[in-house]
Write an enzyme that holds these catalytic residues in place. Structure first.
Site, PDB file in Angstrom:
ATOM      1  N   HIS A  22       0.842  -1.192   0.000  1.00  0.00           N
ATOM      2  CA  HIS A  22       0.000   0.000   0.000  1.00  0.00           C
ATOM      3  C   HIS A  22       0.886   1.255   0.000  1.00  0.00           C
ATOM      4  CE1 HIS A  22      -3.465   2.466   0.611  1.00  0.00           C
ATOM      5  NE2 HIS A  22      -2.902   3.032   1.664  1.00  0.00           N
ATOM      6  N   LEU A  66       9.956   3.518  -5.757  1.00  0.00           N
ATOM      7  CA  LEU A  66      11.322   2.999  -5.567  1.00  0.00           C
ATOM      8  C   LEU A  66      11.429   2.259  -4.230  1.00  0.00           C
ATOM      9  CD1 LEU A  66      13.686   5.807  -6.856  1.00  0.00           C
ATOM     10  CD2 LEU A  66      13.407   3.497  -7.772  1.00  0.00           C
TER      11      LEU A  66
END
Ligand code: GRF
Length: 218
Positions: A118, A198
């Site tokens: 999430h 990332l």
């Protein structure tokens, strides 16, 4: 339950770009993850292109969620999903941007075997509606859709991402691991999303490694 095996069998469920799927494939190819993706399941047709491009030779199953919904067949969707997961003898189900909410009934079949990624900081105490950020300010918890835009809208000093077990309540399962991403004043949706993605690629691998240790006995 401990399993005597040297690699964990994954099903990776996706709906979107599949960059997190790519991260898992990359780590497996580099021998950094004792896992095998037995199947990729996509709720639309995008994933097929992805796997083909990467030539990863991973079985791919498409369950077009919109088609099921059109015929009010949500239950059948989950039945078909269960069939696939069982057919491929999966140990762990990884929801990597899978945009379908799974029911309590589905989760009963795979207790503590379904994890989700999430794009925000979820609280360790599951019912909390705020988190304390490193600069001691309080941030609301951004569950559900558009978590990154919500973080920007609330002008929080820090955003992040979380991997958690999936529970019947959306984004309320036990946290496995998370990363913080400081928000700069010049950040917009594009730049913050990029930074969060990332970090997601890292924590997803970290979470799978944690679960490999829990599920496998070498
Ligand atoms: C990620 O931001 C994840 O947190 C959310 O969906 C996105 C999937 O990205 N649940 P990708 O498809 O793996 O690139």
């Amino acid at each position: 339950m401990m399993k005597k095996l040297n690699k964990i069998n994954l099903a990776v469920l996706i709906s979107g770009n599949g960059s997190n799927l790519q991260a898992i494939i990359r780590e497996i190819q580099k021998n950094n993850l004792s896992a095998r993706i037995n199947v990729v399941i996509s709720s639309n047709h995008k994933a097929y292109v992805l796997i083909r491009e990467k030539k990863a030779k991973i079985p791919i199953e498409i369950l077009n969620f919109k088609d099921y919904i059109k015929h009010e067949n949500r239950k059948i969707f989950e039945k078909d999903l269960i069939k696939i997961v069982k057919k491929y003898e999966v140990d762990l189900i990884v929801l990597a941007g899978f945009m379908v909410v799974l029911s309590k009934e589905f989760l009963k079949h795979f207790s503590f075997r379904v994890i989700n990624l999430h794009p925000s900081i979820l609280p360790k105490r599951l019912n909390d509606n705020y988190v304390i950020l490193p600069d001691k300010t309080k941030s609301p918890v951004f569950r559900g859709l558009n978590a990154i835009s919500q973080a920007l809208k609330h002008k929080v000093s820090c955003a992040g991402c979380t991997v958690h077990f999936v529970s019947p309540q959306i984004d309320k399962g036990k946290v496995i691991t998370q990363a913080l991403v400081p928000v700069k004043t010049k950040d917009d949706l594009k730049s913050l999303t990029k930074k969060i993605h990332l970090q997601e690629h890292k924590i997803l691998i970290e979470a799978i490694k944690i679960l490999i240790k829990k599920l496998c006995k070498f």
